[in-house]
Scaffold this motif. Structure first.
Motif, PDB file in Angstrom:
ATOM      1  N   UNK A  68       0.815  -1.230   0.000  1.00 62.53           N
ATOM      2  CA  UNK A  68       0.000   0.000   0.000  1.00 62.53           C
ATOM      3  C   UNK A  68       0.842   1.271   0.000  1.00 62.53           C
ATOM      4  N   UNK A  69       2.181   1.119   0.059  1.00 63.67           N
ATOM      5  CA  UNK A  69       3.047   2.308   0.096  1.00 63.67           C
ATOM      6  C   UNK A  69       2.856   3.114  -1.187  1.00 63.67           C
ATOM      7  N   UNK A  70       2.606   4.398  -1.007  1.00 60.00           N
ATOM      8  CA  UNK A  70       2.449   5.289  -2.149  1.00 60.00           C
ATOM      9  C   UNK A  70       1.080   5.241  -2.804  1.00 60.00           C
ATOM     10  N   UNK A  71       0.183   4.351  -2.330  1.00 59.18           N
ATOM     11  CA  UNK A  71      -1.149   4.240  -2.925  1.00 59.18           C
ATOM     12  C   UNK A  71      -2.028   5.390  -2.449  1.00 59.18           C
TER      13      UNK A  71
END
Lengths: 126, 133
Positions: A47-50
């Motif tokens: 989910x990083x940067x989502x």
């Protein structure tokens, strides 16, 4: 040599009545968390940067929603049981009673909040 | 009969007992457990933000991308990995395995090494994926 009252053995309960249940639930939730933690780390890193909609879509996947609900409920339960023991061991008097009640309420509501949030994301029309 | 003030076991470490890997890892298990319990509340708040308004989500995203947020996430990862590996050690003990003192020491060092390696691996992936985001 067994010093236990035979009646206590027959009833299967210790002096605290529910100590065995506490011990078992701590271990059962530990097993759930041990099994789900690798998936949780993978899911969290993904989910990083989502943006918000991408995160919602990921959580709304039925398999992800199922695993996340299982993980969060087991985590809150495990945390509550663990904090209870820490407070029992180190804090005494009125503060102990107040903290024990606060811990139960805070983790009950955190669980409800997490279930509502995941449910809302999973059931919302995308 | 009045009871005297007596030292209780957790407070004897340092003053009376020399810290040992066994006691230090045991204390760390509790400390990381308490930290993770606090982190669990933060995770519930993040889930509410994901389900909630764009402003709430942006607020979390901004914080988690900051240095303080990254440090908190790193601490959470390290605590989770330690508590996970040491928790497996506890489950093995509950099943009656690994009680011999040399085994206890070996499994203890294994937990520390695994925690460092896996935490580092997760963050190499995380920073490689997200960069500054």
């Amino acid at each position: 040599m067994n010093l236990r009252d035979p009646l206590a053995t027959a009833r299967g309960l210790g002096s605290a009545k529910d100590g065995v249940q506490h011990w078992w639930m701590q271990r059962l939730t530990a097993i759930v968390l041990a099994l789900l933690s690798p998936w949780f780390i993978y899911f969290a890193v993904a989910q990083i940067g989502a943006d918000q909609f991408q995160v919602r879509n990921a959580i709304a996947e039925p398999l992800n929603a199922t695993l996340l609900l299982g993980f969060v409920i087991a985590m809150m339960w495990h945390a509550r049981l663990g904090l209870q023991v820490v407070v029992e061991d180190y804090i005494h008097g009125w503060l102990e009673i107040a903290l024990q009640i606060a811990i139960k309420l805070v983790y009950a509501f955190a669980t409800i909040a997490a279930v509502i949030a995941i449910g809302r994301i999973a059931f919302a029309a995308q | 009969m009045p009871t005297r003030e007596r030292p209780l076991s957790p407070f004897m470490i340092g003053q009376v007992y020399k810290p040992q890997i066994t006691s230090v890892l045991s204390i760390l298990h509790r400390a990381t457990g308490v930290a993770l319990a606090v982190g669990a509340l933060g995770f519930a708040a993040w889930l509410l933000a994901v389900a909630g308004t764009a402003d709430a989500f942006e607020c979390f995203r901004w914080f988690l991308a900051s240095w303080l947020g990254k440090a908190a996430l790193f601490a959470f990862t390290a605590c989770l990995m330690y508590h996970l590996f040491n928790g497996l050690r506890h489950l093995a003990w509950d099943a009656g395995w690994g009680f011999e003192i040399p085994t206890v020491y070996k499994s203890g060092y294994a937990v520390v090494i695994l925690t460092i390696l896996v935490t580092a691996a997760i963050w190499v992936c995380a920073l490689g994926l997200g960069g500054a985001a």
